[in-house]
Design a protein around this motif. Structure first.
Motif, PDB file in Angstrom:
ATOM      1  N   GLY A   1      47.567  58.825  46.256  1.00 35.42           N
ATOM      2  CA  GLY A   1      46.449  59.718  45.943  1.00 35.42           C
ATOM      3  C   GLY A   1      45.220  59.387  46.767  1.00 35.42           C
ATOM      4  N   VAL A   2      44.900  58.098  46.864  1.00 36.90           N
ATOM      5  CA  VAL A   2      43.767  57.667  47.689  1.00 36.90           C
ATOM      6  C   VAL A   2      44.001  58.064  49.145  1.00 36.90           C
ATOM      7  CG1 VAL A   2      42.563  55.639  48.611  1.00 36.90           C
ATOM      8  CG2 VAL A   2      43.095  55.777  46.164  1.00 36.90           C
ATOM      9  N   SER A   3      45.223  57.876  49.610  1.00 39.15           N
ATOM     10  CA  SER A   3      45.569  58.220  50.991  1.00 39.15           C
ATOM     11  C   SER A   3      45.318  59.701  51.274  1.00 39.15           C
ATOM     12  CB  SER A   3      47.033  57.874  51.258  1.00 39.15           C
ATOM     13  OG  SER A   3      47.426  58.284  52.550  1.00 39.15           O
ATOM     14  N   TYR A   4      45.766  60.561  50.336  1.00 41.11           N
ATOM     15  CA  TYR A   4      45.519  61.996  50.546  1.00 41.11           C
ATOM     16  C   TYR A   4      44.028  62.311  50.532  1.00 41.11           C
ATOM     17  CZ  TYR A   4      44.438  66.754  49.521  1.00 41.11           C
ATOM     18  OH  TYR A   4      43.837  67.983  49.557  1.00 41.11           O
ATOM     19  N   GLY A   5      43.304  61.767  49.534  1.00 44.11           N
ATOM     20  CA  GLY A   5      41.878  62.081  49.413  1.00 44.11           C
ATOM     21  C   GLY A   5      41.103  61.720  50.668  1.00 44.11           C
TER      22      GLY A   5
ATOM     23  N   GLU B   1      45.091  52.952  53.188  1.00 44.87           N
ATOM     24  CA  GLU B   1      43.798  53.396  53.702  1.00 44.87           C
ATOM     25  C   GLU B   1      43.677  53.129  55.187  1.00 44.87           C
ATOM     26  OE1 GLU B   1      38.963  52.833  53.096  1.00 44.87           O
ATOM     27  OE2 GLU B   1      40.348  51.812  51.726  1.00 44.87           O
ATOM     28  N   ARG B   2      44.130  51.966  55.639  1.00 43.01           N
ATOM     29  CA  ARG B   2      44.057  51.655  57.073  1.00 43.01           C
ATOM     30  C   ARG B   2      44.948  52.572  57.894  1.00 43.01           C
ATOM     31  NH1 ARG B   2      43.852  46.541  54.911  1.00 43.01           N
ATOM     32  NH2 ARG B   2      46.080  46.175  55.242  1.00 43.01           N
ATOM     33  N   SER B   3      46.095  52.965  57.328  1.00 36.93           N
ATOM     34  CA  SER B   3      46.971  53.878  58.042  1.00 36.93           C
ATOM     35  C   SER B   3      46.322  55.244  58.209  1.00 36.93           C
ATOM     36  CB  SER B   3      48.328  54.008  57.345  1.00 36.93           C
ATOM     37  OG  SER B   3      48.216  54.753  56.152  1.00 36.93           O
ATOM     38  N   VAL B   4      45.584  55.657  57.193  1.00 37.18           N
ATOM     39  CA  VAL B   4      44.841  56.923  57.270  1.00 37.18           C
ATOM     40  C   VAL B   4      43.756  56.822  58.324  1.00 37.18           C
ATOM     41  CG1 VAL B   4      43.237  58.428  56.032  1.00 37.18           C
ATOM     42  CG2 VAL B   4      45.325  57.595  54.901  1.00 37.18           C
ATOM     43  N   ALA B   5      43.036  55.696  58.344  1.00 32.11           N
ATOM     44  CA  ALA B   5      41.981  55.498  59.334  1.00 32.11           C
ATOM     45  C   ALA B   5      42.539  55.517  60.758  1.00 32.11           C
ATOM     46  CB  ALA B   5      41.251  54.183  59.076  1.00 32.11           C
TER      47      ALA B   5
ATOM     48  N   ILE C   1      45.185  57.107  61.788  1.00 24.98           N
ATOM     49  CA  ILE C   1      45.534  58.493  62.142  1.00 24.98           C
ATOM     50  C   ILE C   1      44.267  59.283  62.466  1.00 24.98           C
ATOM     51  CG2 ILE C   1      46.437  60.662  61.198  1.00 24.98           C
ATOM     52  CD1 ILE C   1      48.396  58.932  59.548  1.00 24.98           C
ATOM     53  N   ALA C   2      43.191  59.027  61.677  1.00 25.82           N
ATOM     54  CA  ALA C   2      41.946  59.785  61.871  1.00 25.82           C
ATOM     55  C   ALA C   2      41.303  59.509  63.212  1.00 25.82           C
ATOM     56  CB  ALA C   2      40.963  59.438  60.751  1.00 25.82           C
ATOM     57  N   HIS C   3      41.565  58.315  63.761  1.00 23.61           N
ATOM     58  CA  HIS C   3      40.918  57.964  65.028  1.00 23.61           C
ATOM     59  C   HIS C   3      41.751  58.313  66.242  1.00 23.61           C
ATOM     60  CE1 HIS C   3      38.426  55.376  62.330  1.00 23.61           C
ATOM     61  NE2 HIS C   3      37.501  55.773  63.157  1.00 23.61           N
ATOM     62  N   LYS C   4      42.923  58.889  66.035  1.00 28.70           N
ATOM     63  CA  LYS C   4      43.776  59.267  67.183  1.00 28.70           C
ATOM     64  C   LYS C   4      43.295  60.574  67.773  1.00 28.70           C
ATOM     65  CE  LYS C   4      48.005  56.776  66.049  1.00 28.70           C
ATOM     66  NZ  LYS C   4      49.419  56.877  65.688  1.00 28.70           N
TER      67      LYS C   4
END
Length: 290
Positions: free
Chosen positions: A184-188, A281-285, A287-290
């Motif tokens: 859930g945190v990952s999606y948000g 959370e780090r995996s989301v970060a 992806i966001a920086h790619k």
């Protein structure tokens, strides 16, 4: 009558506060660890010496292999156990291991209850663990004064071995719920929600337990002090999946959580199992920086 002498085999993060609370209640406490490093109790050199010295022997070891190492051999606990002894096994081990230990108790004549606890180090320090116990009524009653000191509630799950099975139910729900929260945190965060809003909102939800709110606070602060290390939660999830396969249980959500925690264990073995939220959370970060 004087209090029985207590001997711990394994004196780590959970056993130490249990031993401290027993000492405060007037019990004499001895302990053995393979490392020989013991704080707060009188050290003994072998599991056998603990079994010979103590009236009540409390096992608190990390897994099946550690328990078997402490039981067998010339310096193992079995060499010092007799019909006068009571063994309380607070370790989280496989149901097969619990059944084997119960058979050994029957063969050697000593009393045994399996008594894995539900709770982490904060509950252990306050004497507020929930003790899940399996064994005869007589053995449970004999252990009750000790269980009442280390825990706030004792649940008798039935014959020896049943508590080991019930503990896997409890930890499976803990692990699977943590994984759902992490997702859930990952999606948000992936969806662009403000980080503080996500974590603050989850702290107010009734559907999230106080235990998991504590884990969310660790993730919010990006600090994962090891109240329940990932390596042990991952081990427990593996025990559950193996036991579930043997029992024919359908547990797809718990199987996914087992895989997620196994992956988190690669980098966060000694951190609290809530580090899974941080890893997502780090995996989301990334992806966001790619």
């Amino acid at each position: 009558m004087p209090n029985p002498v207590i001997g711990f085999i394994g004196y780590g993060a959970m056993a130490r506060p249990m031993g401290t609370n027993l000492q405060k209640a007037g019990y004499e406490v001895f302990a053995y660890t393979p490392s020989g490093r013991i704080s707060g109790a009188q050290a003994l050199p072998t599991p056998r010496s603990v079994a010979e010295k103590a009236d009540v022997i409390i096992f608190c070891v990390p897994n099946d292999a550690a328990e078997n190492n402490a039981l067998h051999g010339p310096d193992g606990a079995l060499a010092g156990l007799d019909a006068t002894k009571l063994v309380i096994d607070t370790s989280t081990v496989s149901p097969d291991q619990a059944d084997t230990f119960a058979a050994l108790a029957a063969d050697h004549g000593f009393s045994l209850i399996d008594a894995p606890m539900s709770g982490s180090t904060p509950e252990a320090e306050k004497g507020e663990l929930i003790m899940l116990v399996g064994g005869s009524d007589q053995a449970v009653q004999r252990a009750k004064p000790i269980l009442d000191i280390v825990g706030k509630l004792t649940i008798h799950a039935g014959p020896a071995g049943n508590a080991a099975r019930l503990k896997l139910v409890v930890n499976g729900i803990m692990g699977a719920t943590l994984n759902v929260i992490a997702e859930g945190v990952s999606y948000g965060l992936s969806a662009g929600l403000d980080r503080q809003v996500v974590f603050e909102t989850l702290q107010h939800l009734a559907v999230i337990s106080p235990h998991h709110k504590r884990k969310l606070k660790m993730a919010e602060e990006k600090n994962f002090p090891s109240q329940f290390p990932t390596r042990l939660m991952s081990k427990d999830m593996g025990l559950l999946i193996d036991a579930g396969r043997k029992a024919g249980a359908f547990m797809p959500a718990m199987a996914v959580a087992d895989q997620a925690l196994a992956l988190s264990n690669n980098r966060h073995s000694d951190e609290d199992y809530s580090a899974l939220i941080g890893a997502m959370e780090r995996s989301v970060a990334n992806i966001a920086h790619k």
